[in-house]
Design an enzyme around this catalytic site. Structure first.
Site, PDB file in Angstrom:
ATOM      1  N   GLU A  90      97.339  -4.764  56.553  1.00 20.90           N
ATOM      2  CA  GLU A  90      96.169  -4.717  57.430  1.00 20.90           C
ATOM      3  C   GLU A  90      96.417  -3.904  58.707  1.00 20.90           C
ATOM      4  O   GLU A  90      95.632  -3.968  59.657  1.00 20.90           O
ATOM      5  CB  GLU A  90      95.751  -6.141  57.802  1.00 20.90           C
ATOM      6  CG  GLU A  90      95.351  -6.989  56.609  1.00 20.90           C
ATOM      7  CD  GLU A  90      93.941  -6.698  56.109  1.00 20.90           C
ATOM      8  OE1 GLU A  90      93.003  -6.759  56.920  1.00 20.90           O
ATOM      9  OE2 GLU A  90      93.778  -6.415  54.916  1.00 20.90           O
TER      10      GLU A  90
ATOM     11  N   HIS B  22      93.752 -12.121  61.638  1.00 23.59           N
ATOM     12  CA  HIS B  22      94.794 -11.151  61.998  1.00 23.59           C
ATOM     13  C   HIS B  22      95.573 -11.697  63.188  1.00 23.59           C
ATOM     14  O   HIS B  22      95.036 -12.443  64.017  1.00 23.59           O
ATOM     15  CB  HIS B  22      94.196  -9.792  62.390  1.00 23.59           C
ATOM     16  CG  HIS B  22      93.590  -9.027  61.264  1.00 23.59           C
ATOM     17  ND1 HIS B  22      92.394  -8.354  61.370  1.00 23.59           N
ATOM     18  CD2 HIS B  22      94.012  -8.821  60.002  1.00 23.59           C
ATOM     19  CE1 HIS B  22      92.107  -7.769  60.227  1.00 23.59           C
ATOM     20  NE2 HIS B  22      93.067  -8.038  59.380  1.00 23.59           N
TER      21      HIS B  22
ATOM     22  N   CYS C 214      90.674  -5.102  68.819  1.00 22.36           N
ATOM     23  CA  CYS C 214      90.363  -4.668  67.456  1.00 22.36           C
ATOM     24  C   CYS C 214      89.907  -3.216  67.422  1.00 22.36           C
ATOM     25  O   CYS C 214      90.101  -2.515  66.432  1.00 22.36           O
ATOM     26  CB  CYS C 214      89.257  -5.539  66.852  1.00 22.36           C
ATOM     27  SG  CYS C 214      89.770  -7.194  66.369  1.00 22.36           S
TER      28      CYS C 214
END
Length: 447
Positions: free
Chosen positions: A178, A254, A371
């Site tokens: 990721e 995450h 992000c």
């Protein structure tokens, strides 16, 4: 160890794409799923992102811009068996496969913390900056991003003397990756060798009792270890650690939702990592000057951590020597969070400035300030070797704001994604954007 050099940290933000909408496509992302199919405001979203970039550039933080991906991805719909003209394919997708239409229209590449994992030249044995684009294989809509992300990175960092853009890891369960959202770096200064921390959620040797039970763990240990090897990192300066299963089950999909690092500082929740106290002791033995700011669960619950995205704030070093914690506006709504921030602000040893930024459109889809950016530590020579046209200046920021205002729709709903006029609008916008950013013909419709 590489010779230390003066370095800066470039923040690469993704421009929010014209098809920004609320698809609720990511299991474990509570904000995304709770806003599924609500009306989105794509123009507002893009301008919010640009406002954040502009603010960091005003503070002399090197800031760059990555272009949106081309959406809706008509080629992907055809791969999935839909046939006919573009108009017919879109109409069929809306009528028979609305989730698929949403998936191929996702603007999730805006969250560039998932674009790649980056290791600075100070950490690598060949003295080059290494990038591994994330395969994002855990969710179908994000898996579509990998090829174009690789193309963009190879276009911008195209000097092999300074940069290595690896192929993504195989898109398999074993190597699920990721990107930088599950990677941190701690160092005394940007240009000094740093400790690279890779965070995973699952590994075959772990029993079910040590894995999340409600939401999927996206990052694997094998992916972390493979990237560390490919980036030619010194194993003594690599830490591969497990995220706590209960954090994942609380919506921490995450690591960057529960921890953020910058230079010698780590700001995290006490429930971020398995055996966290032991890990912190190990990290401090490598970096004696490392500063850890831990927020205990009795002060801030995991639920409130996810609801406010406190740890998804951007933590950056200013030219004054201060650190800036750029928090989402949602933090202001939490008394517990504000108590934590007030305490940090009053600690003179931290030398911390706190600001807030409105990113409501991104936040409702599950992405905060951190992000939206990929951190790339570069020496001055490396900074000069990358494409200069994506570096944000006041003039470029104004140009991009005008571009958004001319090309983006005010509102989007799911049926709008099947509008053939939207496809034409997106192509016209992106065709113009590649000229603004001097990137050449990078989109499939341009070739």
């Amino acid at each position: 160890m590489n010779e230390a050099a003066v370095a800066v940290e470039l923040n690469l933000d993704g421009l929010v794409g014209p098809t920004h909408h609320y698809g609720g496509l990511a299991p474990g992302n509570i904000a995304s799923q709770s806003h599924r199919y609500q009306v989105s405001y794509s123009k507002r979203a893009a301008l919010e992102g640009l406002r954040k970039m502009r603010r960091l550039a005003e503070l002399s933080i090197p800031q760059g811009v990555l272009p949106p991906h081309y959406r809706p991805d008509i080629d992907a719909l055809r791969v999935f068996g839909l046939t006919g003209t573009d108009e017919e394919v879109l109409a069929q997708a809306l009528q028979e496969h609305p989730d698929l239409l949403s998936s191929v229209s996702s603007a999730s590449a805006m969250w560039t913390a998932n674009a790649a994992t980056v290791s600075p030249s100070a950490d690598t044995q060949d003295g080059r900056v290494h990038f591994t684009p994330a395969n994002l294989q855990s969710t179908p809509h994000r898996r579509l991003e990998t090829q174009f992300t690789t193309t963009v990175l190879r276009t911008i960092f195209n000097n092999s003397q300074h940069f290595v853009i690896h192929d993504p890891l195989p898109a398999t369960e074993e190597f699920s990756d990721e990107g930088a959202a599950n990677h941190m770096r701690v160092s005394s200064e940007y240009g000094q060798r740093g400790l690279e921390v890779f965070v995973y959620g699952r590994s075959p040797e772990l029993p079910q009792s040590q894995l999340p039970g409600k939401f999927p763990a996206r990052q694997t240990r094998a992916a972390c270890e493979a990237i560390a090897r490919n980036h030619l990192l010194n194993p003594d300066w690599v830490s591969v650690v497990q995220q706590t299963p209960r954090a994942i089950d609380a919506g921490v999909f995450h690591n960057d939702v529960i921890a953020v690092a910058n230079e010698r500082s780590l700001f995290c929740h006490s429930a971020a990592f398995v055996q966290q106290s032991n890990l912190i002791d190990e990290w401090k033995s490598l970096l004696p000057g490392m500063r850890v700011i831990e927020v205990s669960e009795d002060r801030l619950s995991l639920e409130e951590t996810v609801g406010t995205y406190l740890f998804n704030s951007q933590l950056v070093t200013l030219k004054t020597g201060e650190m800036l914690l750029l928090c989402p506006e949602e933090c202001r709504k939490s008394e517990s969070v504000m108590e934590v921030l007030d305490e940090l602000r009053q600690d003179s040893a931290l030398n911390l400035r706190i600001e807030f930024v409105d990113l409501r459109q991104s936040m409702q889809n599950g992405g905060g300030p951190a992000c939206l950016r990929l951190r790339v530590v570069l020496t001055e020579r490396e900074l000069q070797a990358m494409s200069p046209s994506i570096r944000l200046t006041p003039e470029l920021a104004s140009t991009l704001e005008h571009w958004v205002n001319r090309h983006y729709r005010d509102e989007l709903t799911l049926p709008d994604l099947a509008d053939p006029k939207l496809l034409d609008e997106v192509q016209a916008a992106l065709d113009e954007l590649t000229g603004i950013l001097n990137l050449g013909a990078i989109y499939s419709f341009q070739k």
